[in-house]
Motif scaffolding. Structure first.
Motif, PDB file in Angstrom:
ATOM      1  N   SER A 137      17.113 127.249  72.641  1.00 29.26           N
ATOM      2  CA  SER A 137      17.522 127.351  74.052  1.00 29.26           C
ATOM      3  C   SER A 137      16.747 126.366  74.924  1.00 29.26           C
ATOM      4  CB  SER A 137      17.364 128.781  74.562  1.00 29.26           C
ATOM      5  OG  SER A 137      16.017 129.178  74.432  1.00 29.26           O
ATOM      6  N   VAL A 138      15.484 126.124  74.598  1.00 28.30           N
ATOM      7  CA  VAL A 138      14.718 125.150  75.394  1.00 28.30           C
ATOM      8  C   VAL A 138      15.255 123.741  75.144  1.00 28.30           C
ATOM      9  CG1 VAL A 138      12.435 124.095  75.724  1.00 28.30           C
ATOM     10  CG2 VAL A 138      12.640 126.585  75.553  1.00 28.30           C
ATOM     11  N   LEU A 139      15.513 123.398  73.894  1.00 27.44           N
ATOM     12  CA  LEU A 139      16.016 122.049  73.597  1.00 27.44           C
ATOM     13  C   LEU A 139      17.355 121.785  74.298  1.00 27.44           C
ATOM     14  CD1 LEU A 139      15.114 121.413  69.838  1.00 27.44           C
ATOM     15  CD2 LEU A 139      13.939 120.610  71.872  1.00 27.44           C
ATOM     16  N   ASP A 140      18.148 122.846  74.538  1.00 21.61           N
ATOM     17  CA  ASP A 140      19.426 122.685  75.237  1.00 21.61           C
ATOM     18  C   ASP A 140      19.235 122.049  76.612  1.00 21.61           C
ATOM     19  OD1 ASP A 140      20.787 123.773  73.159  1.00 21.61           O
ATOM     20  OD2 ASP A 140      21.011 125.773  74.052  1.00 21.61           O
ATOM     21  N   TYR A 146      14.132 113.470  73.043  1.00 16.01           N
ATOM     22  CA  TYR A 146      13.325 114.687  72.946  1.00 16.01           C
ATOM     23  C   TYR A 146      11.869 114.289  72.701  1.00 16.01           C
ATOM     24  CZ  TYR A 146      17.871 116.843  72.244  1.00 16.01           C
ATOM     25  OH  TYR A 146      19.176 117.248  72.395  1.00 16.01           O
ATOM     26  N   VAL A 147      10.977 114.860  73.503  1.00 17.40           N
ATOM     27  CA  VAL A 147       9.540 114.617  73.320  1.00 17.40           C
ATOM     28  C   VAL A 147       8.932 115.957  72.944  1.00 17.40           C
ATOM     29  CG1 VAL A 147       7.407 113.795  74.393  1.00 17.40           C
ATOM     30  CG2 VAL A 147       9.612 112.809  75.078  1.00 17.40           C
ATOM     31  N   ILE A 148       8.494 116.076  71.706  1.00 19.39           N
ATOM     32  CA  ILE A 148       8.012 117.357  71.191  1.00 19.39           C
ATOM     33  C   ILE A 148       6.542 117.196  70.833  1.00 19.39           C
ATOM     34  CG2 ILE A 148       8.424 119.179  69.471  1.00 19.39           C
ATOM     35  CD1 ILE A 148      10.931 118.508  71.087  1.00 19.39           C
ATOM     36  N   LYS A 149       5.690 118.003  71.482  1.00 20.93           N
ATOM     37  CA  LYS A 149       4.247 117.846  71.281  1.00 20.93           C
ATOM     38  C   LYS A 149       3.626 119.114  70.721  1.00 20.93           C
ATOM     39  CE  LYS A 149       3.434 114.500  74.953  1.00 20.93           C
ATOM     40  NZ  LYS A 149       2.715 114.204  76.195  1.00 20.93           N
ATOM     41  N   THR A 162      12.214 111.485  69.761  1.00 26.23           N
ATOM     42  CA  THR A 162      13.404 111.203  68.968  1.00 26.23           C
ATOM     43  C   THR A 162      14.669 111.482  69.766  1.00 26.23           C
ATOM     44  OG1 THR A 162      14.574 111.789  66.930  1.00 26.23           O
ATOM     45  CG2 THR A 162      13.323 113.558  67.972  1.00 26.23           C
ATOM     46  N   THR A 163      15.740 110.819  69.378  1.00 23.73           N
ATOM     47  CA  THR A 163      17.037 111.146  69.979  1.00 23.73           C
ATOM     48  C   THR A 163      17.818 112.083  69.048  1.00 23.73           C
ATOM     49  OG1 THR A 163      17.897 109.126  68.999  1.00 23.73           O
ATOM     50  CG2 THR A 163      17.285 109.019  71.331  1.00 23.73           C
ATOM     51  N   HIS A 164      17.219 112.409  67.912  1.00 24.99           N
ATOM     52  CA  HIS A 164      17.895 113.301  66.952  1.00 24.99           C
ATOM     53  C   HIS A 164      17.448 114.741  67.167  1.00 24.99           C
ATOM     54  CE1 HIS A 164      19.482 109.846  64.908  1.00 24.99           C
ATOM     55  NE2 HIS A 164      18.272 109.321  64.870  1.00 24.99           N
ATOM     56  N   ARG A 165      18.364 115.555  67.591  1.00 21.80           N
ATOM     57  CA  ARG A 165      17.994 116.936  67.913  1.00 21.80           C
ATOM     58  C   ARG A 165      17.449 117.663  66.683  1.00 21.80           C
ATOM     59  NH1 ARG A 165      19.871 121.585  71.758  1.00 21.80           N
ATOM     60  NH2 ARG A 165      19.241 123.296  70.429  1.00 21.80           N
ATOM     61  N   ALA A 166      18.036 117.389  65.521  1.00 18.65           N
ATOM     62  CA  ALA A 166      17.578 118.103  64.315  1.00 18.65           C
ATOM     63  C   ALA A 166      16.116 117.766  64.018  1.00 18.65           C
ATOM     64  CB  ALA A 166      18.470 117.729  63.128  1.00 18.65           C
ATOM     65  N   GLU A 169      13.948 119.608  66.518  1.00 17.92           N
ATOM     66  CA  GLU A 169      13.877 121.034  66.182  1.00 17.92           C
ATOM     67  C   GLU A 169      12.949 121.267  64.987  1.00 17.92           C
ATOM     68  OE1 GLU A 169      17.777 122.850  66.282  1.00 17.92           O
ATOM     69  OE2 GLU A 169      17.032 124.454  64.972  1.00 17.92           O
ATOM     70  N   ALA A 170      13.070 120.382  63.999  1.00 17.53           N
ATOM     71  CA  ALA A 170      12.245 120.536  62.789  1.00 17.53           C
ATOM     72  C   ALA A 170      10.766 120.388  63.133  1.00 17.53           C
ATOM     73  CB  ALA A 170      12.656 119.498  61.750  1.00 17.53           C
ATOM     74  N   HIS A 171      10.437 119.420  64.015  1.00 16.37           N
ATOM     75  CA  HIS A 171       9.023 119.245  64.372  1.00 16.37           C
ATOM     76  C   HIS A 171       8.518 120.465  65.135  1.00 16.37           C
ATOM     77  CE1 HIS A 171       5.238 117.319  65.084  1.00 16.37           C
ATOM     78  NE2 HIS A 171       5.391 117.339  66.390  1.00 16.37           N
ATOM     79  N   ALA A 172       9.337 120.946  66.076  1.00 22.81           N
ATOM     80  CA  ALA A 172       8.923 122.125  66.855  1.00 22.81           C
ATOM     81  C   ALA A 172       8.675 123.308  65.911  1.00 22.81           C
ATOM     82  CB  ALA A 172       9.995 122.467  67.881  1.00 22.81           C
ATOM     83  N   ARG A 173       9.551 123.484  64.943  1.00 24.09           N
ATOM     84  CA  ARG A 173       9.372 124.610  63.999  1.00 24.09           C
ATOM     85  C   ARG A 173       8.101 124.436  63.177  1.00 24.09           C
ATOM     86  NH1 ARG A 173      13.388 128.000  64.391  1.00 24.09           N
ATOM     87  NH2 ARG A 173      15.409 127.226  65.099  1.00 24.09           N
ATOM     88  N   SER A 174       7.816 123.195  62.759  1.00 29.29           N
ATOM     89  CA  SER A 174       6.631 123.006  61.904  1.00 29.29           C
ATOM     90  C   SER A 174       5.345 123.237  62.707  1.00 29.29           C
ATOM     91  CB  SER A 174       6.643 121.628  61.232  1.00 29.29           C
ATOM     92  OG  SER A 174       6.364 120.637  62.188  1.00 29.29           O
TER      93      SER A 174
END
Ligand code: GLY
Length: 429
Positions: A137-140, A146-149, A162-166, A169-174
């Protein structure tokens, strides 16, 4: 002055080299240090028979007391965030590096955002996620970049853009699976600038702006690393840029820290994007950056020890302006095979030759050790830095690359385009 430096990488090697050139310094120590810097300082890899723990304030304080150090310079963020600076100060020892509370400017990205918001400093909007259930929901609400820290200490490697949502999402999950919160940020457009400032309460003294090259491979491809090379100064930056960053970013933050009763003392590293409207903060760090420091200090003429001591002792405002060499400096990192994922250790380095720090190009050790035959071998991801100063970027690059090409490390890799765009008069990202 007798100085103890904490740390073991090329940044600490560069600090030791600059300190060794200062006539007011008569003894240099480093903990743990490394074999490659033992010609400049006495290394202290152990304390009372066991490997020294640089996060242990009591141990570092006991070492500083045993050495009768006049000043302790803390290189990396981890001891600062662990409160080593506070333990030293409580024992009455002068320390270059912020308190644990002030080091949260790097230790917690959420704290840094709060400080910036209160100080009116431009930065990306951000959302913190603590549960994997909220990632989608946040990535939406973000994208197309996407800047994931990782909202913890990640040595510069916890960020995925990245411009790839997958992939986002994978980085956020890890990150969440590893036990840290995630910060999702809006993308700041514009080339990156690292500006280091000596800060003592509300006094802010900037060094030269530099730029790091974070991606592993040429043309800014591949994964993020701790930094594969850097150069200073930045010819493409507007002339008033440093002044603007100090006025719009660093001074308001320094004042806000004082207002919060956690005054900053040490090196404040502003990582910025230089956008159409000027500077916006990507992140703050509470220490010198690596590998930018290696290039910036190669250009510093002012004796370093007095500046660090003045910052530590609250008299930075009384110092004359910093003096710089003309020209430019470039540092190129030689990394081990497999870096940044799983670097291979143990490969012997050939071509190091005799050390000559008096010249305008030299090698600094990032992750090496001597083997039983007395040869240096790779002992970390980033292994060596080739550093060179020249009359301009072209000359500094030529010298740095000539030096790195003379080194041999099986499987070792380095980027061939450090400062290349700047040399061609272009803006590098
Ligand atoms: N240059 C990146 C860092 O020091 O974190």
């Amino acid at each position: 002055m007798r100085i103890l430096v904490i740390g073991s990488g090329a940044r600490e090697h560069a600090l030791l080299l600059a300190l060794s050139k200062d006539e007011s310094v008569n003894e240099l120590h480093v903990a743990p240090g490394g074999d490659g810097m033992s010609d400049l300082a006495v290394c202290h890899p152990e304390w009372q028979g066991a490997a020294i723990d640089v996060e242990d304030g009591a141990q570092i304080t006991a070492l500083a007391q045993a050495l009768e150090a006049d000043l302790v310079v803390v290189g990396p963020e981890i001891p600062l965030v662990a409160g080593v600076g506070d333990a030293l100060r409580e024992a009455g020892i002068a320390v270059f590096g912020p308190s644990k509370a002030a080091a949260m400017i790097e230790g917690s990205k959420a704290f840094a955002k709060d400080v910036m918001q209160a100080a009116g400093v431009a930065t990306a909007t951000a959302t913190r996620i603590e549960s994997a259930d909220h990632i989608e929901s946040v990535l939406d609400n973000y994208g197309p970049h996407y800047v994931i820290k990782d909202d913890g200490l990640a040595g510069g490697k916890g960020v995925v853009v990245t411009t790839h949502r997958a992939e986002a999402e994978a980085h956020a999950r890890s990150v969440i699976a590893a036990g840290n919160p995630v910060l999702v940020e809006s993308f700041l457009d514009g080339p990156e600038v690292s500006l280091f400032c000596f800060v003592d309460g509300e006094t802010v003294v900037p060094l030269l702006p530099a730029q790091d090259h974070k991606r592993a491979f040429d043309h800014d491809e591949g994964p993020n690393t701790g930094g594969m090379g850097a150069y200073a100064p930045l010819p493409w930056l507007p002339e008033d840029a440093t002044e603007r960053i100090v006025r719009e970013v660093c001074e308001p933050v320094a004042r806000e820290m004082v207002a919060r009763d956690c005054p900053y003392s040490g090196l404040l590293y502003a990582g910025l994007a230089w956008g159409a409207d000027g500077p916006a903060v990507v992140e703050f760090n509470c220490r010198f950056g690596d590998p930018e420091t290696q290039a910036v200090l190669a250009l510093l003429k002012t004796p370093l020890a007095e500046v660090l001591a003045a910052t530590a002792e609250g008299r930075l405002a009384q110092l004359p302006p910093l003096q710089w060499h003309e020209g430019a400096a470039v540092t190129v990192v030689l990394a081990a095979e497999g870096y940044p994922a799983v670097p291979r250790r143990g490969d012997v380095i050939h071509g190091l030759g005799a050390v000559d720090y008096r010249g305008e190009s030299y090698v600094l050790h990032a992750g090496t050790k001597r083997n039983d035959s007395g040869e240096f071998e790779a002992a970390g991801g980033r292994v060596l830095n080739a550093v060179a100063r020249g009359s301009d970027i072209e000359q500094a690059r030529a010298k740095a690359y000539e030096l790195i090409e003379s080194l041999e490390l099986a499987g070792g890799h380095y980027r061939s385009d450090i400062a290349a765009k700047a040399q061609q008069g272009e803006i590098s990202i």
